[in-house]
Scaffold this active site. Structure first.
Site, PDB file in Angstrom:
ATOM      1  CB  CYS A  95      -8.827  -1.023   4.455  1.00 26.83           C
ATOM      2  SG  CYS A  95      -9.368  -2.743   4.289  1.00 26.83           S
ATOM      3  NE  ARG A 112      -3.633  -2.437   0.130  1.00 28.10           N
ATOM      4  CZ  ARG A 112      -3.319  -3.631  -0.378  1.00 28.10           C
ATOM      5  NH1 ARG A 112      -2.179  -3.768  -1.056  1.00 28.10           N
ATOM      6  NH2 ARG A 112      -4.112  -4.659  -0.256  1.00 28.10           N
ATOM      7  CD  GLU A 122      -5.414   0.374   2.674  1.00 27.84           C
ATOM      8  OE1 GLU A 122      -6.099   0.001   1.711  1.00 27.84           O
ATOM      9  OE2 GLU A 122      -4.919  -0.411   3.502  1.00 27.84           O
TER      10      GLU A 122
END
Length: 302
Positions: free
Chosen positions: A226, A177, A296
């Site tokens: 998320c 990520r 995130e």
């Protein structure tokens, strides 16, 4: 923020830019949260350096908006304008095992388009909202894959250098990520190299991923995916769930009953509500597990 400078307004058409005044970013984000500002829709990549030079010269702060699927935007009148790419037609071109994709192309449609050309590998991204550019920026992935594995070349506007650049895949760092792109870089296009795979086999994988998502994620609600990254060797969602925080809310911001790492806008949640909920959950996880969760979701505070 409103663009009222006549010099800027007069220059935009020649640059291939459409001015949409007073745009609500709540309508452009999957969370359905965000204040208002002027939106500049860009149709010509080659004009971006001149556009940015114009805005900088006239002291107009700006941000780049992709598909708005992993973004929490502040409330009220925003102190910057927003730049967004308009998707060309066509926005995907296939040559052998290579797919040349515009950054504004829809991610899910790209996966299915490539699948119909017997090009697989990205089945895990089906159902992930947003654009190819957004997926590229955060190295989106799911079910054991990540888009960075297939990136061979990226065209972008490098804000620090004020120019368009083309980077080879090995010049870019892809991690969980996270990528080596700067926060103010603007993704323009990507070349992907995808493995050959029969369409029926890809379709089977797509259906399995869709079933998993339907069973575990609040697909019918407004969310940004998320909220927190998974810490090394752990699951943010599992920790939040173990604390019994599903359903916890601040205003209309809620921890999803379906997936504890998804926070949803259950009505008319404000950014203030959502940020308070995020801070609350983060504090409780740190207190109970000694883990500081990292966002995130990207936060644009007003």
């Amino acid at each position: 923020m409103r663009i009222e400078d006549p010099k800027i307004v007069a220059a935009l058409p020649e640059l291939g830019v459409q001015l949409n005044p007073g745009t609500s970013l709540a309508e452009l984000t999957s969370l359905g949260i965000g204040g208002t500002t002027d939106l500049l829709r860009i149709t010509k990549h080659e004009a971006i350096p001149d556009l940015l030079n114009l805005l900088d010269t006239r002291a107009v702060p700006h941000k780049f908006l992709g598909g708005g699927s992993n973004l929490l935007v502040g409330d009220g009148e925003l102190p910057w304008v927003v730049l967004q790419l308009a998707s060309p037609t066509p926005d995907i071109a296939i040559e052998g095992n290579f797919a040349q994709v515009d950054a504004a192309a829809d991610l899910g449609r790209t996966v299915t388009f490539c699948a119909k050309q017997n090009l697989g590998g990205m089945e895990g991204l089906i159902g992930v909202p947003g654009t190819i550019g957004g997926a590229l920026r955060m190295n989106a992935g799911a079910y054991g894959m990540q888009i960075g594995s297939y990136v061979r070349q990226v065209k972008l506007y490098r804000a620090a250098a004020r120019r368009l650049e083309t980077l080879e895949g090995d010049q870019i760092s892809f991690e969980y990520r996270h990528t080596s792109f700067a926060a103010d870089d603007m993704m323009l296009a990507v070349k992907l190299e995808l493995p050959s795979k029969p369409y029926p086999e890809i379709l089977k994988g797509i259906r399995i991923c869709n079933e998993k998502r339907r069973a575990s994620q609040p697909l019918g609600q407004k969310s940004a995916g998320c909220i927190f990254k998974n810490p090394p060797g752990a699951s943010a969602g599992r920790m939040i769930d173990e604390l019994g925080l599903k359903g916890l809310g601040v205003g209309d911001a809620r921890v999803s009953d379906r997936h504890a790492n998804f926070f949803v806008n259950a009505g008319k949640a404000s950014a203030k509500d959502m940020l308070a909920l995020i801070a609350n959950v983060r504090e409780r996880v740190e207190k109970s597990f000694g883990v500081i969760l990292e966002h995130e979701v990207v936060v644009w505070n007003a």
